[in-house]
Design an enzyme around this catalytic site. Structure first.
Site, PDB file in Angstrom:
ATOM      1  N   LYS A 131       0.834  -1.054  -0.135  1.00 26.05           N
ATOM      2  CA  LYS A 131      -0.109   0.036  -0.150  1.00 26.05           C
ATOM      3  C   LYS A 131       0.792   1.311   0.121  1.00 26.05           C
ATOM      4  O   LYS A 131       1.798   1.173   0.641  1.00 26.05           O
ATOM      5  CB  LYS A 131      -0.804   0.049   1.241  1.00 26.05           C
ATOM      6  CG  LYS A 131      -1.707   1.262   1.256  1.00 26.05           C
ATOM      7  CD  LYS A 131      -2.911   1.082   2.202  1.00 26.05           C
ATOM      8  CE  LYS A 131      -2.484   1.228   3.790  1.00 26.05           C
ATOM      9  NZ  LYS A 131      -3.717   1.511   4.695  1.00 26.05           N
TER      10      LYS A 131
HETATM   11  C1  R5P Z   1      -3.613   4.199   8.670  1.00 20.91           C
HETATM   12  O1  R5P Z   1      -2.905   4.311   9.365  1.00 20.91           O
HETATM   13  C2  R5P Z   1      -4.294   3.126   8.005  1.00 20.91           C
HETATM   14  O2  R5P Z   1      -3.082   2.073   7.422  1.00 20.91           O
HETATM   15  C3  R5P Z   1      -5.165   3.143   6.708  1.00 20.91           C
HETATM   16  O3  R5P Z   1      -5.439   1.956   6.610  1.00 20.91           O
HETATM   17  C4  R5P Z   1      -4.707   4.033   5.556  1.00 20.91           C
HETATM   18  O4  R5P Z   1      -3.986   5.187   5.619  1.00 20.91           O
HETATM   19  C5  R5P Z   1      -5.952   4.051   4.675  1.00 20.91           C
HETATM   20  O5  R5P Z   1      -6.892   5.034   5.158  1.00 20.91           O
HETATM   21  P1  R5P Z   1      -7.152   6.548   4.576  1.00 20.91           P
HETATM   22  O6  R5P Z   1      -7.596   6.145   3.093  1.00 20.91           O
HETATM   23  O7  R5P Z   1      -7.936   7.024   5.468  1.00 20.91           O
HETATM   24  O8  R5P Z   1      -5.609   7.204   4.394  1.00 20.91           O
END
Ligand code: R5P
Length: 293
Positions: A203
Site C-alpha cells: 500500500k
Molecule cells: C492508517 O494508518 C491506515 O493504515 C489506513 O488503513 C490507511 O491510511 C488508509 O486509510 P485512508 O484512506 O484514510 O488514508
C-alpha cells in the site's frame, strides 16, 4: 468397506485435452503457495484483478477518530460493498459478526500512539491469532527513511516469514514521516524495498507525477491509500488515475467513511476500480445515489 465389485473401467481420459495450467492473475505472485493465492483471490476480485479495501484501522494509533466513533453504526453498513475490510483484531472480534464472509486484512503491527514516535512499532499480533481469525492477509507498517526504519523492515520480514509458514500473505504499508517528501522517487524506493524483502502486495500513496513508474518498478501489486478527506470528485479522480497508471486497487478509509454519503461514495469508488468508470461518470453516480441516502 468400499464396494469393489461394480467398478467400471472408465474411458474418460480426454487424451486430446491437455490439462490447463493457468498463471495466477496477480503480478509477481505466480510462485507462491495455493493457500496464499487463494487468500489473495479473496482480496483481489478474480474477474478484474482489483480490490476495493475499506480501511478503518486508524484507531490503532489514533483512537476514535472522526467517522470511526461507532464502527457498528457507521462502518458496518458499508462493509457489504467492500471487497475486503482492513481493520484491527480488536474491532474484528468486538464488532464484526462472524457470519460476515468477505475477506479480512488484519493490522498486525502496533505499539505507539499518535502522541509518540509512530515508527517505533513492533509486530503486535501472533501468527496463531491471525490463523484463528481466518484472515486473508496481515498488514504491517514500514517506515522507509523513518527513525525506526530497520525495526519496521524487520517487523515486515518476520511477518512474511511467519505468514509464509501458514499461507497468509503480508501487505506492507509504506508510512511516510511528516517531514518527508511524498514523491515518485520516494515511493519507488519504499515499495521496491518492501517487495524485494518479500511483501506480497504494497500500500502506498498516489502522486500526481510519475506514479506509473512506481507501479512499473514494483514487482507485486500496489494499492493506494486514500489519505486525508478531499472533495468526492477529487478522490474519485485520484482513484481513477492510480488505477489507470497501474494500481491494483484502493485501500480507502477517510474519503469513504467521512464522505457526506458513504454508501454512495464506496459504490462510486467501486465503479472506478472494477469498471474503469471515469471520475466524471463516477461522480454522477455518487450524486444520484447520494440523493437517496
Ligand atoms: C492508517 O494508518 C491506515 O493504515 C489506513 O488503513 C490507511 O491510511 C488508509 O486509510 P485512508 O484512506 O484514510 O488514508
Amino acid at each position: 468397506m468400499a464396494d469393489l465389485d461394480d467398478l467400471k473401467d472408465t474411458k474418460e481420459y480426454y487424451l486430446d485435452i491437455p490439462q490447463k495450467s493457468e498463471a495466477f492473475y496477480l503480478k509477481g505472485l505466480n510462485a507462491i503457495d495455493w493457500g496464499m493465492q487463494n487468500r489473495l483471490a479473496r482480496i483481489f476480485n478474480p474477474k478484474t484483478g482489483r480490490t476495493v479495501m475499506l480501511a478503518f484501522d486508524h484507531g490503532y494509533f489514533q483512537g476514535a477518530t472522526t467517522g470511526l466513533e461507532r464502527i457498528d453504526v457507521k462502518i458496518m453498513p458499508l462493509a457489504a460493498y467492500a471487497d475486503t475490510l482492513m481493520l484491527t483484531r480488536g474491532i474484528l472480534r468486538s464488532i464484526v459478526p462472524p457470519s460476515f464472509t468477505q475477506s479480512i486484512v488484519m493490522r498486525a503491527s502496533g505499539g505507539t500512539s499518535m502522541l509518540k514516535e509512530l515508527s517505533n512499532e513492533e509486530i503486535a499480533v501472533d501468527i496463531e491469532d491471525s490463523i484463528r481469525m481466518n484472515v486473508s492477509a496481515m498488514a504491517v507498517q514500514v517506515f522507509i527513511g523513518g527513525e525506526n526504519e530497520k525495526q519496521s523492515i524487520i517487523n515486515m520480514t518476520r511477518l512474511v516469514d511467519q505468514g509464509t509458514r501458514y499461507g497468509i500473505p503480508t501487505l506492507a504499508v509504506t508510512a511516510v514521516g511528516k517531514d518527508m517528501v511524498r514523491d515518485a522517487r520516494y515511493f519507488r524506493l519504499a515499495t521496491r524495498i518492501c517487495a524485494e524483502l518479500g511483501a506480497h502486495y504494497i500500500k502506498t500513496y498516489y502522486v500526481e507525477k510519475d506514479f506509473e513508474t512506481v507501479t512499473a518498478s514494483c514487482p507485486v501489486p500496489i494499492v493506494i491509500a486514500g489519505g486525508k478527506k478531499i472533495p468526492e470528485f477529487d478522490a474519485l479522480k485520484m482513484a481513477y488515475n492510480s488505477i489507470q497508471q497501474g494500481a491494483a486497487g484502493v485501500d480507502m478509509g477517510r474519503n469513504i467513511f467521512q464522505s457526506e454519503a458513504p454508501v454512495a461514495m464506496i459504490k462510486a469508488v467501486r465503479s472506478v476500480v472494477h469498471e474503469n468508470e471515469t471520475p466524471e461518470k463516477a461522480f454522477e453516480l455518487y450524486n444520484s445515489l447520494k440523493a437517496n441516502e
